[in-house]
Write an enzyme that holds these catalytic residues in place. Structure first.
Site, PDB file in Angstrom:
ATOM      1  N   ASP A 131     -13.718  -5.075  -1.941  1.00 12.38           N
ATOM      2  CA  ASP A 131     -13.623  -5.057  -0.477  1.00 12.38           C
ATOM      3  C   ASP A 131     -15.035  -5.278   0.041  1.00 12.38           C
ATOM      4  OD1 ASP A 131     -10.952  -4.226  -0.786  1.00 12.38           O
ATOM      5  OD2 ASP A 131     -11.490  -2.098  -0.682  1.00 12.38           O
ATOM      6  N   ASP A 151       0.870  -1.170   0.000  1.00 15.13           N
ATOM      7  CA  ASP A 151       0.000   0.000   0.000  1.00 15.13           C
ATOM      8  C   ASP A 151       0.908   1.220   0.000  1.00 15.13           C
ATOM      9  OD1 ASP A 151      -2.119  -1.689   0.129  1.00 15.13           O
ATOM     10  OD2 ASP A 151      -2.635  -1.279   2.214  1.00 15.13           O
TER      11      ASP A 151
END
Lengths: 251, 195
Positions: free
Chosen positions: A130, A11
């Site tokens: 997600d 990330d």
């Protein structure tokens, strides 16, 4: 037979790799290119770089960084975060990304998947989802998990495949950051339902978690971040352990 | 000098990056004279074989490629273009390798495209010098070249054994992407550069 893949996920925020717990409390862990080179040398099969700030803050994606990553690493990599148009995907392809992942923007406009796939091929398009389980139903979220939608995980995954997604990267928001194992039964169901590869993400805490999601969970790839970044599970040892447990991995 | 044939075959920066990492000098060109003068030639390729073949033809490069006498490496669709024909179109190709390119049939065990790391078998010749047995390399393709006397490495997907690499005289081709295949791919590229 195609090997099961181990994918460290990086990330990225402002060119630095960070990893949050449940997407909050972000903390810096390292240089994006340097870590990628090291992971490739350690035997990672693929890398995923997500610009986590892109969607939330409306920032543009990180083309210059992608260019440096492409110059530095010798394995395939996927980039995602804030890809909202075919032009975004085109720019990242030109910078050297092997695949792009779309998430929030594909939920807002599902035709984005087909438009990118028609132009650059399904192998270039990963649809990231997600989702969290609410009252027994898996519901998709957007914007880094902060917005709940009415979309149901399995129907959305099927639609993504039909629209030309080459892979599904499903992160269970309930498992992410817990280090208590992946949502194995959800991956098994996705894998039975879809004909495209499934990447499992969220919850890896030990070698056994990864073995389980690749076997009982029937996932094609296991993605993780913190256990790799903090050195809890070095990749060479992980792959030897998987091989010893009869999982087909690249050594 | 290494020449990468620039015929609008899609993204080739991964090939350029891999050559740079190996410290090799290269140029990108569609100029027949430059291509014929090069020490080594790489024919890259991604996307649709029929469209790629049409691009080669439009640039007048079909006969140029066939007449190269130095080592040539076709990668992925670049390799497929060097076969007799491809079902992707269908289209008639350069006819350097004595085999045809067909589409994989999708089965529950064999997803199409064949994408990811798979192991090489029966590798032979200088291209694979020093490569450990059953090394894994990276594939992304929906069409494959059948086995033939030019096959110098095999791979299997969904019960189909296909040519992972081909060679005829100075012409080489890999179905996989050596530029994305980690250290195994780097060794194969270095071996090609050392031919």
């Amino acid at each position: 037979m195609v090997a099961k893949r181990i994918i460290p996920c990086l990330d990225v925020k402002d060119g630095q790799v960070v990893k949050g717990i449940n997407f909050e409390g972000l903390r810096e862990v390292g240089d994006a290119v340097g870590m990628g080179v090291q992971y490739a040398a350690d035997g990672a099969d693929e890398l995923v770089y997500l610009d986590i700030s892109a969607t939330r803050e409306g920032r543009n994606t990180f083309t210059q960084l992608v260019r440096r990553i492409a110059a530095g690493i010798n394995i395939p990599f996927t980039v995602g975060g804030g890809i909202a148009a075919v032009e975004d995907a085109a720019r990242l392809l030109e910078a050297g990304a092997d695949k792009i992942s779309v998430n929030s923007a594909a939920i807002a406009d599902p035709s984005l998947i087909s438009r990118i796939a028609e132009k650059y091929g399904s192998q270039f398009v990963v649809v990231a989802i997600d989702a969290k389980c609410i009252d027994g139903q898996w519901r998709c979220t957007t914007h880094g998990g902060s917005r709940l939608t009415g979309l149901e995980l399995f129907s959305w995954a099927l639609e993504a495949q039909e629209r030309g997604a080459g892979e599904i990267l499903f992160t269970s928001m309930d498992h992410d950051g817990t280090c208590a194992g992946y949502a194995d039964e959800v991956y098994a169901r996705l894998s039975d339902m879809l004909s495209i590869p499934i990447i499992a993400s969220g919850g890896a805490g030990c070698v056994e978690d990864i073995r389980r999601v690749l076997t009982e969970g029937r996932a094609d790839a296991a993605l993780a971040a913190s256990i790799f970044h903090y050195g809890q599970i070095p990749i060479p040892g992980l792959k030897r352990a998987l091989k010893a447990a009869n999982v087909n991995v690249r050594l | 000098m290494i020449t990468i044939i620039d015929y609008g075959s899609g993204n080739i920066c991964s090939v350029e990056n891999a050559l740079s990492r190996l410290g090799a000098e290269y140029e990108l060109t569609a100029d027949p004279a430059r291509i014929l003068q090069a020490d080594k030639v790489i024919l890259p390729g991604v996307g649709n074989a029929a469209a790629a073949m049409e691009n080669l033809r439009e640039k007048g490069l079909c006969e140029v490629v066939r007449s190269i006498r130095r080592p040539v490496l076709g990668i992925c669709v670049g390799m497929q273009l060097m076969c007799r024909s491809s079902e992707e179109g269908p289209v008639s190709c350069l006819g350097i390798f004595d085999t045809e390119v067909k589409r994989f049939v999708e089965t529950p065990d064999a997803k199409v495209p064949h994408m990811g790391w798979n192991s090489l078998g029966n590798t032979e010749g200088k291209l694979f010098k020093g490569l450990p047995k059953e090394s894994f390399v990276y594939f992304v393709h929906s069409y494959y070249a059948g086995l033939c006397p030019d096959t110098i490495a095999v791979c299997s997907h969904g019960g189909v054994m296909f040519s992972a690499a081909l060679r005829y005289e100075n012409f080489y081709g890999t179905q996989f992407h050596p530029e994305k295949s980690g250290t195994a791919g780097e060794l194969i590229l270095s071996n090609f550069l050392a031919l």
